[in-house]
Enzyme design. Structure first.
Site, PDB file in Angstrom:
ATOM      1  N   SER A  29       0.842  -1.521   0.035  1.00  0.00           N
ATOM      2  CA  SER A  29      -0.066  -0.033   0.117  1.00  0.00           C
ATOM      3  C   SER A  29       1.101   1.569   0.095  1.00  0.00           C
ATOM      4  O   SER A  29       1.656   1.063   0.568  1.00  0.00           O
ATOM      5  CB  SER A  29      -0.941  -0.528   1.579  1.00  0.00           C
ATOM      6  OG  SER A  29      -1.490   1.587   1.443  1.00  0.00           O
ATOM      7  N   CYS A  89      -7.446   1.748  11.360  1.00  0.00           N
ATOM      8  CA  CYS A  89      -9.233   1.387  11.293  1.00  0.00           C
ATOM      9  C   CYS A  89      -9.910   0.366  11.404  1.00  0.00           C
ATOM     10  O   CYS A  89     -11.423   0.819  11.126  1.00  0.00           O
ATOM     11  CB  CYS A  89      -9.122  -0.052   9.559  1.00  0.00           C
ATOM     12  SG  CYS A  89      -7.029   0.368   9.092  1.00  0.00           S
TER      13      CYS A  89
HETATM   14  N1  PLP Z   1      -2.344  -4.320   6.081  1.00  0.00           N
HETATM   15  C1  PLP Z   1      -1.708  -3.898   6.645  1.00  0.00           C
HETATM   16  C2  PLP Z   1      -1.147  -4.897   7.303  1.00  0.00           C
HETATM   17  C3  PLP Z   1      -2.602  -2.853   6.974  1.00  0.00           C
HETATM   18  O1  PLP Z   1      -2.123  -1.952   8.104  1.00  0.00           O
HETATM   19  C4  PLP Z   1      -3.434  -1.994   6.690  1.00  0.00           C
HETATM   20  C5  PLP Z   1      -3.647  -0.310   6.836  1.00  0.00           C
HETATM   21  O2  PLP Z   1      -3.682  -0.148   7.706  1.00  0.00           O
HETATM   22  C6  PLP Z   1      -3.721  -2.978   5.203  1.00  0.00           C
HETATM   23  C7  PLP Z   1      -3.660  -3.986   5.012  1.00  0.00           C
HETATM   24  C8  PLP Z   1      -4.806  -1.565   4.647  1.00  0.00           C
HETATM   25  O3  PLP Z   1      -4.579  -1.517   3.412  1.00  0.00           O
HETATM   26  P1  PLP Z   1      -5.286  -0.633   2.329  1.00  0.00           P
HETATM   27  O4  PLP Z   1      -5.337   0.691   3.868  1.00  0.00           O
HETATM   28  O5  PLP Z   1      -4.130   0.090   1.497  1.00  0.00           O
HETATM   29  O6  PLP Z   1      -6.525  -0.592   1.961  1.00  0.00           O
END
Ligand code: PLP
Length: 382
Positions: free
Chosen positions: A200, A325
């Site tokens: 990301s 999140c």
């Molecule tokens: N995977 C992990 C380990 C993350 O920390 C995050 C974001 O917090 C994501 C996936 C999701 O990424 P994105 O925000 O680009 O969808």
């Protein structure tokens, strides 16, 4: 006068690097063509995507056609998991861990409703995964093993090379959510038998809304969005400024990678030892495991994290309680519970996540301020 902002929530998102902002502004101004157009404006935009694909591939030890630009890490992971099921029709089992990011877990929960069997492997008290347990969980019916490279809450790094090799030996596909690892730790997909890897942009100083999926050559996975772009693997007109900025971010990360762990790791050590010396009863979650250099998960040992975070916020220090999140402030983190923490300890945990822009002065300021903001705990009853 307000204190200057100290941003220590880089696992939630990072500041966009000045070089990436420059790249974006240049693209917004000069490369507004549609990369699919055959005229010069289209060519100019396309050149930017080609450059970025090369820069990202170089950071990962991949070849450029193995990179699919997506709208986020979440999208990349969803495409990998659904793609793996499509590549292995008839296989109905996925092996993963209890501590994955919600972007993985919520899709897997959804797939369970469709009859996919998902094995959520536990972790030990340090947040570490037992490789033998992964191996035992892989059956003839297994389509995919999906494990995160590094945990977003604790920074604990899973044995990805060993697990990927085990999966490859058993003929099972392997995906890693490397969103927290890319740009912070060396990754060489020439030697690592990973089939899919998600990343990301906004975790490595590129903007939000851009991610990428590495798809190893030979795997023809279906798109989530249909269209001719990205060689049919991701429809939608390309977000050229964000793609170009991700390329710039990848090049910056590659240049800084050698020094990153030493520089950021030293600051993390300074933060942890400085705070532990003043906070009796505090401890570091996952301290015994290999961790990302910049992440610390500090269990205050009683005081409510939300209360302390609010005080820190007012003092201009931005940190978080577990995953941004999913942070509602009331639910203890699933990662910390899986590590065996009591709910009250999980709710007493603060995550600081550093970046290459973090300075020793900022760390020293936090060491000075945090103990004063943390309510003293009553002595344990005799
Ligand atoms: N995977 C992990 C380990 C993350 O920390 C995050 C974001 O917090 C994501 C996936 C999701 O990424 P994105 O925000 O680009 O969808």
């Amino acid at each position: 006068m307000n204190d200057p902002l100290i941003y220590l929530d880089n696992n939630a998102t990072t500041a966009v690097a000045p070089e990436c902002i420059e790249t974006m502004l240049r693209c917004l101004r000069d490369c507004y063509g549609n990369p699919s157009s055959k005229h010069g404006s289209g060519e100019t935009a396309k050149v930017e995507t080609i450059r970025a694909r090369g820069q990202l591939a170089a950071l990962l030890g991949a070849s450029p056609p193995e990179i699919v630009f997506t709208g986020s890490g979440t999208e990349a992971t969803h495409q990998a998991i659904l793609g793996a099921l499509a590549l292995r029709p008839g296989k109905r089992r996925i092996v993963t861990s209890q501590v994955e990011h919600p972007s993985t877990l919520l899709l897997l929960k959804h797939l369970e409703q469709d009859g996919i069997e998902v094995v959520y492997l536990p972790v030990d008290g340090e947040g570490q995964m037992d490789l033998d347990a992964v191996e035992r969980a892989v059956t003839a019916d297994t389509a995919l093993v999906t494990l995160m490279w590094a945990n977003n809450e604790t920074g604990v790094v899973f044995p990805i090379a060993e697990t990927a090799a085990m999966a490859a030996a058993k003929g099972v596909l392997f995906h890693t959510d490397a969103v927290q690892a890319v740009g912070k730790t060396p990754i060489d997909l020439r030697t690592l038998p990973v089939d899919f890897l998600s990343l990301s942009g906004h975790k490595l100083h590129a903007p939000k809304g851009i991610g990428a999926l590495f798809v190893r050559k030979g795997h023809k996975i279906p798109p989530l969005l249909f269209g001719h772009q990205e060689r049919g693997r991701r429809g939608s007109t390309e977000n050229v400024p964000a793609i170009a900025a991700l390329g710039t971010a990848a090049e910056l990360a590659a240049t800084g990678l050698d020094g990153y762990a030493a520089q950021v790791g030293a600051l993390r050590e300074r933060l942890e030892s400085g705070l532990l010396a003043q906070l009796p009863g505090a401890s570091i979650n996952g301290a015994g495991a290999t961790r990302l250099a910049g992440t610390t998960s500090l269990n205050l040992g009683g005081p409510e994290a939300e209360f302390v975070l609010d005080k820190l916020d007012r003092a201009g220090i931005h940190a978080s309680a577990g995953a941004a999140c999913s942070a509602t402030g009331t639910e203890p983190s699933h990662v910390l519970l899986a590590m065996g923490l009591k709910p009250q300890d999980a709710l007493s945990t603060i995550r600081f996540s550093l970046s290459r822009f973090t300075t020793p002065g900022e760390i020293d300021h936090v060491i000075r301020i945090l103990p004063a903001l943390t309510p003293a705990q009553p002595a344990a009853a005799a």
